[in-house]
Write an enzyme that holds these catalytic residues in place. Sequence first.
Site, mmCIF file in Angstrom:
data_model
loop_
_atom_site.group_PDB
_atom_site.id
_atom_site.type_symbol
_atom_site.label_atom_id
_atom_site.label_comp_id
_atom_site.label_asym_id
_atom_site.label_seq_id
_atom_site.Cartn_x
_atom_site.Cartn_y
_atom_site.Cartn_z
ATOM 1 N N GLU A 1 -4.874 -8.710 1.198
ATOM 2 C CA GLU A 1 -5.511 -8.336 2.466
ATOM 3 C C GLU A 1 -6.987 -8.132 2.238
ATOM 4 O OE1 GLU A 1 -3.967 -4.955 4.641
ATOM 5 O OE2 GLU A 1 -1.901 -5.564 4.207
ATOM 6 N N GLU B 1 0.806 -1.222 0.000
ATOM 7 C CA GLU B 1 0.000 0.000 0.000
ATOM 8 C C GLU B 1 0.845 1.281 0.000
ATOM 9 O OE1 GLU B 1 -2.530 -0.388 3.415
ATOM 10 O OE2 GLU B 1 -3.757 -1.944 2.525
HETATM 11 O O1 IFM Z 1 -3.550 -3.036 9.478
HETATM 12 C C1 IFM Z 1 -3.578 -2.536 8.182
HETATM 13 C C2 IFM Z 1 -2.435 -3.082 7.365
HETATM 14 O O2 IFM Z 1 -1.205 -2.829 7.967
HETATM 15 C C3 IFM Z 1 -2.425 -2.469 5.995
HETATM 16 N N1 IFM Z 1 -3.717 -2.575 5.366
HETATM 17 C C4 IFM Z 1 -4.878 -2.223 6.124
HETATM 18 C C5 IFM Z 1 -4.869 -2.894 7.477
HETATM 19 C C6 IFM Z 1 -6.100 -2.498 8.290
HETATM 20 O O3 IFM Z 1 -6.120 -1.126 8.489
#
Ligand code: IFM
Length: 446
Positions: free
Chosen positions: A352, A165
């Site tokens: 994710e 990200e």
């Molecule tokens: O915890 C974070 C992660 O580190 C990166 N993506 C989003 C998750 C939830 O906010």
Amino acid sequence: MTVRFPENFLWGAATAAYQIEGAVREDGRGESIWDRFAHTPGKTYQGQTGDVACDHYHRWEEDVALMRELGLRGYRFSIAWPRIFPEGAGKPNPKGVDFYRRLVEALRGAGITPVATLYHWDLPQALQDRGGWPNRETAYRFAEYARYLFETLGDAIPLWITLNEPWCAAFYGHLTGEHAPGIRDWRAALAAAHHLLLGHGLAVRAFREVGVRAQIGITLLCTHFAPATDAPEDRAADMRYDGFVNRWFLDPVFLGTYPADMVRLYGDLLPPDLIQPGDLEIIATPVDFLGVNYYYRSRVAHDEGAGPLRARVVPPTGPVTDMGWEIYPQGLEVLLCRLHQTYGNIPIYITESGMAARDEVGPDGQVHDQERIDYLRAHFRAAHRAMAAGVDLRGYFVWTLMDNFEWAYGYSKRFGLVYVDYDTQRRIPKDSAWWLREVIRTGEMG
Ligand code: IFM
């Protein structure tokens, strides 16, 4: 209706180093920008830090055993740059490498595919002191760090991810200031974004040069945006937000250009010497897959007073998670199909996806997180529909293996499949973890 996933679908869970490891001063680890930021008063919920987190640095064997018990086929973790190069560059720290080597060996021994992310936001503070990501040099230090890991652990890890990200690292870190290093400046944020992407491209080139027998990709935050109303100005605002979060990263990596509408919009915020000749060719060095992090839908309205974007996100109308994020599984399907149509038939992993909930241990000692099961089921179904429509989706990693340090929210948000009692470090798999085990075991879901 029961849906079936392919036999070799890579089901897993994800974590990140600073969120779980703790042991921030052990075995030669250097300081990271998150150590500095979290220890700065007022930056995190109740001043909480990742000093101990889930103590995974000491409990990794127990955690691998737990993953095996839960039937996970893949585990996505991140490598802490300051454990490998405490000063960001120069002499590597063998103890840092050893930790990840042992972890990778144990995962492979347990039949779990290791997936390593090189950068999940924990820049060595020493590099921040030299300007951090807004300084072009950081991209080259990142590529050196990446190359060293490719040479030492390369073939043992089948899937490598350069960045997690970069939008968050650039804009939460340098525009809103809610993440480390806590800067608030459009120019710094755009410079950071470009240098993150440049570092990604340089790292992919290093990967190919080293000749690692594995695959490499990038993980991007991909949000489904929608206009708040049908009014033309809200539709245009929606496009701008999409350009800001999605296209600014997807286009250069997969098309080799920055989106022209956003280049025009940013204007002078992009100094003439920022994007140098040849940079976009480096950034667009072909990758093997795209990692998609999907959480929610954002609805966008025109707002003349909202900075260069002239757009703002409006409050959600539908159900939300404990983060206040709108639960919108159909957005995942739309997004995956759009990625497929716009950027070609690139293999995709959901790297994710998950939700924060107010989980509690019940009188029976268990955690009954039915809402997380519902969330995951709906999102798995959406992913399955996208696959049926032709998207080459190879795997799905739930965020996150266990409750952990949720950045500025500290430990107040629980995203885990496994509940962590932070006083005792006891791990309790939630109902969702057992449910996921069945989905993985049977390959199907009702
Ligand atoms: O915890 C974070 C992660 O580190 C990166 N993506 C989003 C998750 C939830 O906010």
